[in-house]
Write a protein that holds these residues in place. Structure first.
Motif, PDB file in Angstrom:
ATOM      1  N   TYR A  13     -11.952  -7.604  -3.913  1.00  0.00           N
ATOM      2  CA  TYR A  13     -11.909  -8.503  -2.992  1.00  0.00           C
ATOM      3  C   TYR A  13     -12.618  -9.737  -3.633  1.00  0.00           C
ATOM      4  O   TYR A  13     -12.375 -10.762  -3.203  1.00  0.00           O
ATOM      5  CB  TYR A  13     -12.644  -8.114  -2.002  1.00  0.00           C
ATOM      6  CG  TYR A  13     -11.800  -6.909  -0.893  1.00  0.00           C
ATOM      7  CD1 TYR A  13     -10.756  -7.246  -0.414  1.00  0.00           C
ATOM      8  CD2 TYR A  13     -12.305  -5.671  -1.034  1.00  0.00           C
ATOM      9  CE1 TYR A  13      -9.922  -6.323   0.552  1.00  0.00           C
ATOM     10  CE2 TYR A  13     -11.698  -4.713  -0.241  1.00  0.00           C
ATOM     11  CZ  TYR A  13     -10.662  -4.905   0.453  1.00  0.00           C
ATOM     12  OH  TYR A  13      -9.916  -3.968   1.189  1.00  0.00           O
ATOM     13  N   THR A  44     -10.392   1.445   1.555  1.00  0.00           N
ATOM     14  CA  THR A  44      -9.418   0.538   0.731  1.00  0.00           C
ATOM     15  C   THR A  44      -8.402   1.557  -0.350  1.00  0.00           C
ATOM     16  O   THR A  44      -7.349   0.938  -0.347  1.00  0.00           O
ATOM     17  CB  THR A  44     -10.420  -0.408  -0.353  1.00  0.00           C
ATOM     18  OG1 THR A  44     -11.003  -1.043   0.395  1.00  0.00           O
ATOM     19  CG2 THR A  44      -9.500  -0.985  -1.171  1.00  0.00           C
ATOM     20  N   ARG A  47      -5.915   2.765   1.852  1.00  0.00           N
ATOM     21  CA  ARG A  47      -4.814   1.777   2.219  1.00  0.00           C
ATOM     22  C   ARG A  47      -3.846   1.340   1.135  1.00  0.00           C
ATOM     23  O   ARG A  47      -2.495   1.026   1.244  1.00  0.00           O
ATOM     24  CB  ARG A  47      -5.602   0.364   2.939  1.00  0.00           C
ATOM     25  CG  ARG A  47      -6.057   0.327   3.991  1.00  0.00           C
ATOM     26  CD  ARG A  47      -7.063  -0.681   4.339  1.00  0.00           C
ATOM     27  NE  ARG A  47      -7.606  -0.704   5.532  1.00  0.00           N
ATOM     28  CZ  ARG A  47      -8.707  -1.579   6.245  1.00  0.00           C
ATOM     29  NH1 ARG A  47      -9.131  -2.307   5.315  1.00  0.00           N
ATOM     30  NH2 ARG A  47      -9.084  -1.262   7.539  1.00  0.00           N
ATOM     31  N   ILE A  48      -4.600   1.572  -0.183  1.00  0.00           N
ATOM     32  CA  ILE A  48      -3.403   1.405  -1.256  1.00  0.00           C
ATOM     33  C   ILE A  48      -2.549   2.360  -1.227  1.00  0.00           C
ATOM     34  O   ILE A  48      -1.218   2.326  -1.573  1.00  0.00           O
ATOM     35  CB  ILE A  48      -4.500   1.213  -2.637  1.00  0.00           C
ATOM     36  CG1 ILE A  48      -5.019   0.021  -2.662  1.00  0.00           C
ATOM     37  CG2 ILE A  48      -3.301   1.699  -3.869  1.00  0.00           C
ATOM     38  CD1 ILE A  48      -6.093  -0.029  -3.872  1.00  0.00           C
ATOM     39  N   ARG A  52      -0.427  -0.479   2.297  1.00  0.00           N
ATOM     40  CA  ARG A  52      -0.956  -1.388   3.285  1.00  0.00           C
ATOM     41  C   ARG A  52      -1.700  -2.473   2.221  1.00  0.00           C
ATOM     42  O   ARG A  52      -1.868  -3.689   2.857  1.00  0.00           O
ATOM     43  CB  ARG A  52      -2.001  -1.143   4.137  1.00  0.00           C
ATOM     44  CG  ARG A  52      -1.332   0.018   5.258  1.00  0.00           C
ATOM     45  CD  ARG A  52      -2.389   0.271   6.415  1.00  0.00           C
ATOM     46  NE  ARG A  52      -1.687   1.101   7.412  1.00  0.00           N
ATOM     47  CZ  ARG A  52      -2.355   1.435   8.332  1.00  0.00           C
ATOM     48  NH1 ARG A  52      -3.543   1.079   8.678  1.00  0.00           N
ATOM     49  NH2 ARG A  52      -1.507   1.964   9.658  1.00  0.00           N
ATOM     50  N   LEU A  53      -2.147  -2.187   1.080  1.00  0.00           N
ATOM     51  CA  LEU A  53      -2.764  -2.882   0.360  1.00  0.00           C
ATOM     52  C   LEU A  53      -2.128  -2.695  -1.254  1.00  0.00           C
ATOM     53  O   LEU A  53      -1.528  -1.488  -1.582  1.00  0.00           O
ATOM     54  CB  LEU A  53      -4.323  -2.678  -0.228  1.00  0.00           C
ATOM     55  CG  LEU A  53      -5.317  -2.952   1.000  1.00  0.00           C
ATOM     56  CD1 LEU A  53      -6.555  -2.931   0.599  1.00  0.00           C
ATOM     57  CD2 LEU A  53      -5.179  -4.557   1.205  1.00  0.00           C
TER      58      LEU A  53
END
Length: 541
Positions: A13, A44, A47-48, A52-53
């Motif tokens: 980030y 995180t 989400r990857i 989503r990321l």
């Protein structure tokens, strides 16, 4: 076959990477749990996996559909519970409709293409148990503690649900859809013991790969077949000591939570031994080097020699000293490449009672009751005893502990009975600290707790304003303030709330060693199952 494969994933980030060269594989039928402190990147990473990321580098392969990609979010959604479930389950309804269409066309005489599609649809219908979908809806809602949303309850608006109810509803929809790949992020949040048991049974019978992140140790123990540790300092140190390439990413531990604890305990012990041995070797090499410098000066024989003898002794001393220095330098250089840092400490050291524990009663409760909140209960606790208070939500655990801590029943409540106890009492409430709470006067709230945090909060946090601390460090600050006056009695409501796994383990060990009188209320099944001391179970009022 469905599988989750991450290859050399990195993500940040900011300028510092949060995830660095992460690789893992979760195969069909495998249940993997991500373990690590708050902020290490578990959410995180999930989400990857779900798309989503996007990672900064590396590849993600998620063969088979993943739950979170299929289920709409309850936050900000309008409509009723029934409409939300209909939207979530629409893919299964569409699958069923298509299956009926193909079945009808085959009965009229279809070709090989229709037969192949029929076989594919039948396999999907079976895998997702579409046949019993309607029955499973109420069963799953009830299993997750949402019985009030079955039948007529489906007409309730989403906006009328609490955050916990909305989270459980989305979890229910995920389980009902039965995605090939199940992704869960802290799934036991907002679940009571019965709902956690239902979820564990469901996860254990999942046919595809499961990847989850959780702080619930009992749930991990019951479900995980492998854990991935994202707190890699100890694993990196051991890899460095063995001369391996720089260790990054995460570490795989086969088995459940108990297996993980034992493997990490051995790794930490090995890390400590390595660090001690390396530091001893460094000291020895430096002393040897200093001795070489003394040799270079030649000693008594060089001082007494004259003429050619003096040159002979000087040359021999210089050659010996040079050889020793080169060998020492070479070994120091090798050691620097394998040297491990000092192990990070996880222990919490509570200040002990200033005087030995005296015999007698520390706490006495006689027929204490609060109308509709706490059923009548009586007990005595000797000085130095530890008591664990358990019971379902609403049984009055917090009410009882607050009464013990303050010496007064809840204001405005219909209460009866008496509580007498030693004073002072250190109290850690269930909620995080608020300005003006006992111990958190304005100066401490704005300037930090200072040296009162010794042994409990890292020194770098002593001067940080309390509102700027993380939730876990605020909890540590509460413990420090509760113990600041060295109270003979300590009362803690839900001690493991807000803490990461390592801090939970360290706290429980510190509580076990504490010599004062202790009263704890908890719903944490791991803590309950491993409790050393007396127990008091409260029935609903």
């Amino acid at each position: 076959m469905p599988a989750i494969i991450l290859d050399d994933i990195s993500f940040s980030y900011s300028s510092s990477p949060l995830l660095d060269h992460v690789s893992l594989r979760v195969g069909d039928g495998e249940r993997a749990c991500l373990i690590g402190p708050n902020g290490c990147g578990k959410t995180t990473l999930l989400r990857i996996v779900t798309g989503r990321l996007l990672p900064d580098r590396g590849t993600v392969t998620c063969a088979g559909d993943a739950g979170p990609r299929l289920i709409p979010d309850t936050e900000g959604s309008g409509g009723s519970v029934g409409e939300y479930l209909d939207a979530s389950l629409r893919p299964l309804r569409v699958l069923f409709t298509r299956f009926e269409e193909i079945t009808a066309r085959i009965s009229e005489g279809g070709g090989d293409r229709l037969a192949r599609e029929y076989d594919r649809l039948l396999a999907q219908m079976t895998a997702r148990d579409v046949w019993s979908l309607d029955a499973r809806v109420d069963e799953t809602l009830a299993g997750l503690g949402l019985s009030e949303l079955t039948g007529p309850g489906r007409g309730r608006s989403l906006g009328s649900l609490s955050p916990g109810q909305r989270g459980r509803l989305r979890l229910a929809a995920t389980l009902l859809v039965r995605p090939e790949t199940l992704i869960l992020d802290e799934p036991t949040n907002h679940l009571d013991a019965g709902a956690v048991g239902f979820l564990a049974r469901t996860v254990n019978h999942w046919h595809g790969p499961v990847l989850m992140a959780s702080h619930d140790r009992a749930f991990i123990e019951d479900t995980a077949t492998v854990t991935y540790d994202m707190d890699i300092d100890v694993w990196r140190a051991l890899a460095r000591a063995e001369g391996a390439d720089e260790f990054t990413g995460l570490h795989r531990c086969a088995g459940n939570y108990s297996d993980y604890l034992e493997e990490k305990r051995r790794a930490r012990a090995r890390h400590s031994e390595l660090h001690a041995a390396q530091q001893a070797e460094k000291r020895g090499l430096r002393e040897h080097r200093q001795a070489g410098a003394r040799i270079a000066r030649g000693g008594v024989r060089l001082a007494r020699a004259e003429g050619m003898a003096k040159k002979y002794f000087a040359d021999r001393a210089a050659a010996t000293a040079t050889r020793r220095t080169r060998n020492d330098d070479r070994r120091l250089e090798d050691l620097s490449r394998q040297e491990v840092r000092k192990p990070r400490g996880y222990e919490l050291s509570f200040p002990m009672n200033p005087v030995p524990v005296r015999p007698g009663s520390a706490l006495s409760a006689r027929r204490v009751a609060v109308r509709r909140r706490l059923a009548s209960t009586s007990f005595d606790l000797a000085r130095g005893e530890h008591l664990l208070v358990t019971g379902s939500n609403g049984a009055g655990k917090t009410t009882l502990l607050s009464w013990i801590a303050t010496g007064k029943p809840p204001a405005g409540a219909q209460a009866s009975g008496t509580i007498a106890s030693d004073r002072p009492i250190g109290f850690v409430p269930q909620h995080l600290p608020r300005a003006g709470d006992p111990g958190f006067a304005e100066e401490i709230w704005l300037r930090g707790i200072g040296e009162l945090g010794r042994g409990i909060l890292h020194p770098s946090m002593w001067t940080v304003p309390v509102p700027e601390l993380s939730a876990g460090n605020q909890r540590r600050a509460q413990l420090a303030m509760a113990l600041a006056g060295r109270p003979p009695v300590l009362v803690i409501d839900e001690p493991t709330n807000y803490l990461d796994l390592d801090t939970m383990e360290a706290l429980e060990e510190a509580l076990h060693r504490w010599t004062g009188t202790l009263v704890v209320a908890s719903h944490d099944r791991w803590l309950i199952d491993h409790w050393h001391g007396r127990g008091l179970h409260l029935e609903p009022a």
